[in-house]
Write a protein that holds these residues in place. Structure first.
Motif, PDB file in Angstrom:
ATOM      1  N   ALA A  11      33.123  43.892  40.575  1.00  0.00           N
ATOM      2  CA  ALA A  11      34.011  42.769  40.292  1.00  0.00           C
ATOM      3  C   ALA A  11      34.857  42.393  41.505  1.00  0.00           C
ATOM      4  CB  ALA A  11      34.908  43.106  39.105  1.00  0.00           C
ATOM      5  N   PHE A  12      35.117  43.341  42.406  1.00  0.00           N
ATOM      6  CA  PHE A  12      35.909  43.061  43.608  1.00  0.00           C
ATOM      7  C   PHE A  12      35.080  42.170  44.522  1.00  0.00           C
ATOM      8  CE2 PHE A  12      37.901  43.640  47.675  1.00  0.00           C
ATOM      9  CZ  PHE A  12      39.251  43.826  47.381  1.00  0.00           C
ATOM     10  N   ALA A  13      35.550  40.937  44.743  1.00  0.00           N
ATOM     11  CA  ALA A  13      34.704  39.906  45.331  1.00  0.00           C
ATOM     12  C   ALA A  13      34.913  39.670  46.823  1.00  0.00           C
ATOM     13  CB  ALA A  13      34.933  38.579  44.586  1.00  0.00           C
TER      14      ALA A  13
ATOM     15  N   ILE B  82      44.575  34.671  40.646  1.00  0.00           N
ATOM     16  CA  ILE B  82      43.593  35.584  40.058  1.00  0.00           C
ATOM     17  C   ILE B  82      42.187  34.997  40.174  1.00  0.00           C
ATOM     18  CG2 ILE B  82      42.812  36.620  37.890  1.00  0.00           C
ATOM     19  CD1 ILE B  82      45.857  36.752  37.124  1.00  0.00           C
ATOM     20  N   GLN B  83      42.032  33.713  39.820  1.00  0.00           N
ATOM     21  CA  GLN B  83      40.710  33.097  39.916  1.00  0.00           C
ATOM     22  C   GLN B  83      40.252  32.984  41.363  1.00  0.00           C
ATOM     23  OE1 GLN B  83      39.786  29.763  37.233  1.00  0.00           O
ATOM     24  NE2 GLN B  83      41.769  30.101  36.260  1.00  0.00           N
TER      25      GLN B  83
ATOM     26  N   TYR C 273      34.419  35.486  38.703  1.00  0.00           N
ATOM     27  CA  TYR C 273      35.345  35.245  37.598  1.00  0.00           C
ATOM     28  C   TYR C 273      34.610  34.874  36.306  1.00  0.00           C
ATOM     29  CZ  TYR C 273      39.589  33.865  35.154  1.00  0.00           C
ATOM     30  OH  TYR C 273      40.613  33.789  34.252  1.00  0.00           O
ATOM     31  N   LYS C 274      33.595  34.043  36.409  1.00  0.00           N
ATOM     32  CA  LYS C 274      32.874  33.613  35.215  1.00  0.00           C
ATOM     33  C   LYS C 274      32.275  34.803  34.470  1.00  0.00           C
ATOM     34  CE  LYS C 274      29.103  30.633  33.628  1.00  0.00           C
ATOM     35  NZ  LYS C 274      28.026  29.682  34.047  1.00  0.00           N
ATOM     36  N   ARG C 275      31.672  35.725  35.210  1.00  0.00           N
ATOM     37  CA  ARG C 275      31.089  36.903  34.567  1.00  0.00           C
ATOM     38  C   ARG C 275      32.171  37.791  33.965  1.00  0.00           C
ATOM     39  NH1 ARG C 275      27.235  41.615  37.311  1.00  0.00           N
ATOM     40  NH2 ARG C 275      26.827  42.735  35.343  1.00  0.00           N
ATOM     41  N   LEU C 276      33.309  37.897  34.634  1.00  0.00           N
ATOM     42  CA  LEU C 276      34.417  38.682  34.094  1.00  0.00           C
ATOM     43  C   LEU C 276      34.919  38.093  32.779  1.00  0.00           C
ATOM     44  CD1 LEU C 276      36.341  39.403  37.404  1.00  0.00           C
ATOM     45  CD2 LEU C 276      35.391  41.134  35.874  1.00  0.00           C
ATOM     46  N   VAL C 277      34.963  36.776  32.671  1.00  0.00           N
ATOM     47  CA  VAL C 277      35.361  36.130  31.420  1.00  0.00           C
ATOM     48  C   VAL C 277      34.394  36.505  30.302  1.00  0.00           C
ATOM     49  CG1 VAL C 277      35.593  33.905  30.238  1.00  0.00           C
ATOM     50  CG2 VAL C 277      36.569  34.221  32.520  1.00  0.00           C
TER      51      VAL C 277
ATOM     52  N   HIS D  23      46.578  41.490  35.710  1.00  0.00           N
ATOM     53  CA  HIS D  23      46.108  40.248  36.304  1.00  0.00           C
ATOM     54  C   HIS D  23      45.017  39.728  35.366  1.00  0.00           C
ATOM     55  CE1 HIS D  23      48.182  41.946  39.801  1.00  0.00           C
ATOM     56  NE2 HIS D  23      48.326  40.687  40.182  1.00  0.00           N
ATOM     57  N   ASN D  24      45.453  38.927  34.411  1.00  0.00           N
ATOM     58  CA  ASN D  24      44.682  38.702  33.198  1.00  0.00           C
ATOM     59  C   ASN D  24      43.485  37.778  33.396  1.00  0.00           C
ATOM     60  OD1 ASN D  24      45.085  37.414  29.903  1.00  0.00           O
ATOM     61  ND2 ASN D  24      44.576  39.523  30.422  1.00  0.00           N
ATOM     62  N   ILE D  25      42.345  38.275  32.920  1.00  0.00           N
ATOM     63  CA  ILE D  25      41.138  37.465  32.818  1.00  0.00           C
ATOM     64  C   ILE D  25      41.205  36.772  31.463  1.00  0.00           C
ATOM     65  CG2 ILE D  25      38.615  37.477  32.804  1.00  0.00           C
ATOM     66  CD1 ILE D  25      39.784  38.420  35.444  1.00  0.00           C
ATOM     67  N   GLN D  26      41.350  35.459  31.459  1.00  0.00           N
ATOM     68  CA  GLN D  26      41.513  34.735  30.201  1.00  0.00           C
ATOM     69  C   GLN D  26      40.184  34.230  29.685  1.00  0.00           C
ATOM     70  OE1 GLN D  26      44.550  31.762  30.622  1.00  0.00           O
ATOM     71  NE2 GLN D  26      46.161  33.284  30.891  1.00  0.00           N
ATOM     72  N   ARG D  27      40.027  34.311  28.374  1.00  0.00           N
ATOM     73  CA  ARG D  27      38.793  33.897  27.732  1.00  0.00           C
ATOM     74  C   ARG D  27      38.499  32.420  27.990  1.00  0.00           C
ATOM     75  NH1 ARG D  27      39.851  33.735  22.579  1.00  0.00           N
ATOM     76  NH2 ARG D  27      42.096  33.935  22.921  1.00  0.00           N
TER      77      ARG D  27
END
Length: 449
Positions: free
Chosen positions: A355-357, A411-412, A419-423, A439-443
């Motif tokens: 996830a670390f990009a 965050i994005q 980010y898309k995959r994390l969502v 550091h919130n990943i929002q739905r």
């Protein structure tokens, strides 16, 4: 529970609630001091039933104070700090509440180490879940790159194992995606032969030489071997008793780092770094790895007020460096500015492998400003202004999330194409956003509302 629950009227409540950053004043309704993963699962389920916001504390060292909740349930992992080392396989099992000092002291008994950060009072959980930049980054990568597996309590209180073979999507997400997907109660880390003695670089220069030093350092970094890591710290020296009086409040540039390899060769590698200007003090030499790992602790004292920011840079011109240094003079508090070069193994990992990009930047800039209560608003304005001024010349506005407050745009930017995959993984493992103090990943549904 096998552990204990501390309520606000308990005599140890304030001590138990306290975190590194004294500026964060949030008051949990209860603190669940967990002793094992079953305690964590029970706590998560209890919070769900009663509609309580959850926060997770490992070391409580993040500058944003996300380990505290106002009126919710604080799940405290500090009693879960066991470290077990398998010398044969070079694997360490580490409790989710362990500090870096707990990890280093145990692994160094075997001459082994996992790449971690540079302040020993930091919690391994928060550090590793969002990256983990330290002295071994060039040779062995980030902390998150060396997570082999993890025990995770999910948003529904289930206990699962995440690895390349089990819950592989969750395994991908926790390597850099922060605490969005569950509570990690145990990590399994890859270990490497390091120490017990290492070659440390520690040279203090007058800040007036900062421009010349940066130009030389920028050239050095282009061909630096994996074995070397370099951090630049700019600050006004505090009036510490062990410092000569002529150095009190003096603006300095400290060039520090570590060479992980044969000492004789390392001394040749760091020689030009010790001669970039006339040193005020040069304390470079062979030291215990555990001593090096604790050396910066005093620079970030517990229970002071802090705000911070961060940016990655792919290209940073000498002119931009001078502009950054000029901002130091306008800081309404005691500023510690760090510029870390990033290269080697941490940048060889493909951007979508974890996830670390951010895998091809050249520098990470970290700012920590310590201030008095009355300067809080001015410090916040300065920190926000700094980020927005230099974001246009940065690496797409990306930040090292272990060193910056929560902000949805940042965050994005920092997760970029990941980010898309994390969502998607967030929607699978935490559809109700139970774990949001991070550091919130929002739905996706949140973005479309």
């Amino acid at each position: 529970m096998n552990g204990s629950v501390i309520l606000p009227e308990h005599p140890n409540y304030e001590e138990s609630r306290a975190i590194f950053n004294a500026a964060i004043k949030k008051q949990p309704s209860a603190i669940a001091v967990c002793k094992d993963e079953l305690d964590v699962a029970e706590s998560v389920q209890f919070a769900n039933v009663h509609g309580l916001e959850i926060s997770i504390r490992g070391g409580g060292h993040h500058i944003s104070g996300t380990s505290l909740t106002e009126g919710g349930l604080l799940i405290d992992l500090s009693a879960m700090k066991q470290v077990e080392v398998d010398e044969t396989t070079k694997v360490a099992k580490v409790g989710g509440g362990a500090l870096l000092s707990d990890v280093d002291s145990e692994t160094q008994k075997y001459g082994l180490a996992v790449p971690t950060g540079t302040v020993s009072e930091t919690g391994i959980g928060g550090l590793a879940l969002s990256g983990g930049l330290g002295y071994l980054r060039g040779k062995y990568g980030l902390s998150c790159d060396n997570i082999l597996a993890a025990q995770v309590v999910t948003a529904h209180g289930e206990i699962v194992r995440a690895s390349a073979d089990e819950h592989a999507d969750l395994y991908w997400a926790i390597r850099g995606g922060g605490g969005n997907f569950g509570v990690v109660t145990q990590f399994e880390f890859q270990l490497f032969e390091v120490g017990p003695k290492v070659l440390a670089l520690d040279v203090m220069y007058d800040l007036q030489d900062a421009d010349s030093i940066y130009r030389q350092l920028d050239e050095f970094q282009k061909t630096a071997p994996d074995e070397i890591s370099l951090n630049v710290t700019v600050m006004d020296l505090p009036p510490l008793p062990d410092l000569p009086e002529f150095l009190h409040f003096k603006p300095v540039l400290i060039l520090s780092g570590m060479y992980e390899g044969e000492v004789g060769h390392g001394e040749e590698v760091i020689k030009p770094l010790r001669e970039m200007a006339t040193p005020i003090v040069d304390q470079s030499g062979v030291v215990a790895y555990t001593d090096l790992q604790t050396k910066l602790d005093a620079m970030v004292p517990q229970q002071a007020n802090f705000k911070g920011s961060s940016l990655f840079f792919q290209d940073l011109s000498p002119e931009s460096w001078q502009e950054i240094l000029a901002e130091k003079e306008r800081a309404p508090g005691h500023l510690m500015l760090q510029l870390w070069e990033v290269h080697g193994q941490m940048n060889r990992v493909p951007a979508d492998e974890t996830a670390f990009a951010i895998r091809d930047a050249r520098y990470a800039l970290l700012l920590d400003i310590m201030y008095e209560d009355e300067n809080e608003e001015a410090c916040q304005e300065w920190i926000n202004g700094f980020y927005h001024r230099f974001a246009p010349i940065s690496y797409n506005g990306a930040a090292y999330l272990n060193g910056i407050d929560t902000d949805s745009e940042i965050i994005q930017n920092s997760y970029a194409a990941n980010y898309k995959r994390l969502v998607e993984i967030k929607e699978k493992y935490d559809p109700e956003n139970v774990f949001q103090r991070n550091h919130n990943i929002q739905r996706a549904s949140v973005h479309s509302d």
